[in-house]
Design a protein around this motif. Structure first.
Motif, short mmCIF file in Angstrom:
data_model
loop_
_atom_site.label_atom_id
_atom_site.label_comp_id
_atom_site.label_asym_id
_atom_site.label_seq_id
_atom_site.Cartn_x
_atom_site.Cartn_y
_atom_site.Cartn_z
N LEU A 103 -21.28 -70.25 -5.51
CA LEU A 103 -20.61 -70.68 -6.73
C LEU A 103 -19.34 -71.43 -6.35
O LEU A 103 -18.74 -71.17 -5.30
CB LEU A 103 -20.25 -69.48 -7.60
CG LEU A 103 -21.38 -68.54 -8.04
CD1 LEU A 103 -20.82 -67.46 -8.97
CD2 LEU A 103 -22.49 -69.31 -8.73
N VAL A 115 -14.69 -69.98 -9.88
CA VAL A 115 -14.81 -68.52 -9.87
C VAL A 115 -13.44 -67.87 -9.99
O VAL A 115 -13.23 -66.93 -10.77
CB VAL A 115 -15.53 -68.04 -8.59
CG1 VAL A 115 -15.37 -66.53 -8.40
CG2 VAL A 115 -17.01 -68.39 -8.65
N TRP A 146 -25.47 -68.89 -13.40
CA TRP A 146 -24.02 -68.80 -13.37
C TRP A 146 -23.38 -70.10 -12.89
O TRP A 146 -22.33 -70.50 -13.38
CB TRP A 146 -23.60 -67.64 -12.47
CG TRP A 146 -23.94 -66.28 -13.04
CD1 TRP A 146 -24.42 -66.02 -14.30
CD2 TRP A 146 -23.82 -65.01 -12.39
NE1 TRP A 146 -24.61 -64.67 -14.46
CE2 TRP A 146 -24.25 -64.02 -13.31
CE3 TRP A 146 -23.42 -64.62 -11.13
CZ2 TRP A 146 -24.26 -62.67 -12.99
CZ3 TRP A 146 -23.43 -63.27 -10.80
CH2 TRP A 146 -23.84 -62.31 -11.73
N THR A 147 -24.03 -70.76 -11.93
CA THR A 147 -23.52 -72.05 -11.45
C THR A 147 -23.49 -73.07 -12.59
O THR A 147 -22.52 -73.80 -12.77
CB THR A 147 -24.40 -72.58 -10.30
OG1 THR A 147 -24.28 -71.71 -9.18
CG2 THR A 147 -23.98 -73.98 -9.89
N VAL A 201 -21.67 -65.37 -16.26
CA VAL A 201 -20.98 -65.10 -15.01
C VAL A 201 -19.74 -64.24 -15.21
O VAL A 201 -19.43 -63.37 -14.39
CB VAL A 201 -20.64 -66.42 -14.27
CG1 VAL A 201 -19.71 -67.30 -15.11
CG2 VAL A 201 -20.05 -66.14 -12.90
#
Length: 199
Positions: free
Chosen positions: A37, A42, A99-100, A154
């Motif tokens: 990621l 993040v 999530w990416t 995420v």
């Protein structure tokens, strides 16, 4: 805690934390080609959803732990089964692609709406974009998932992972409990000492 409206956020996606599995010891599959990621995104999201009481050093340690867990995640792994059970169960698929895409969408929307990337925005605008994305995501449950990888978003995955750590237990009770760590047998009768700031 920071003022993300985490009470509201947690009410939607997290209150029952007892069954969260960290799974940080898994080895990555030998043929894994998983892309990590975006580290900057993040960290920006983590600062919005994880407790501000962690401080910079412990927050970074938690983020690194989350990234290490995801890097070692084994998709659709065979799960342990109960004694005498013949049913073979499998874990969730790899959450990284989903999530990416969510992190990339945050960054893209930031650029389209404000002319700069998500990490360059001030906290109120970051929070606005994240809350919009969360409100459009079907959480599927009012509780944190028992496995972080089952989290639809995420940010929820980060919370699920964090609240299954020793750090979260110590922070919750303001004591150095050291959950999931080995304590000497001689120390078993002793009450955990108060958690000092920065530890």
């Amino acid at each position: 805690m920071n003022d993300l409206g985490r009470r509201t956020f947690l009410k939607r996606s997290a209150v029952a934390l007892g069954g969260v599995a960290v799974g940080g010891c898994a080895e990555p599959p030998a043929d894994s080609t998983r892309a990590a990621l975006d580290a900057r995104l993040v960290r920006a999201v983590s600062r919005l959803v994880l407790p501000s009481e962690l401080g910079d050093e412990r927050l970074e340690r938690s983020i690194l732990g989350f990234e290490e867990w995801l890097d070692g995640f084994d998709p659709v792994a065979e799960l342990p089964h109960g004694y005498g059970s013949q049913e073979i169960r499998y874990g969730p698929p790899d959450p990284a692609p989903r999530w990416t895409a969510q992190l990339e969408a945050l960054d893209l929307e930031a650029k389209k709406r404000f002319g700069k990337g998500f990490t360059s925005l001030d906290v109120p605008r970051q929070r606005e974009l994240l809350e919009r994305q969360l409100s459009a995501t079907d959480p599927g449950t009012d509780e944190l998932p028992g496995q972080p990888a089952r989290a639809e978003h995420v940010a929820v995955g980060m919370l699920a992972w964090f609240y299954g750590t020793s750090e979260a237990t110590d922070l919750c009770y303001e004591r150095r409990i050291g959950a999931f760590t080995c304590r000497p047998l001689a120390a078993a009768p002793d009450e955990p000492v108060p958690r000092a700031d920065g530890t």
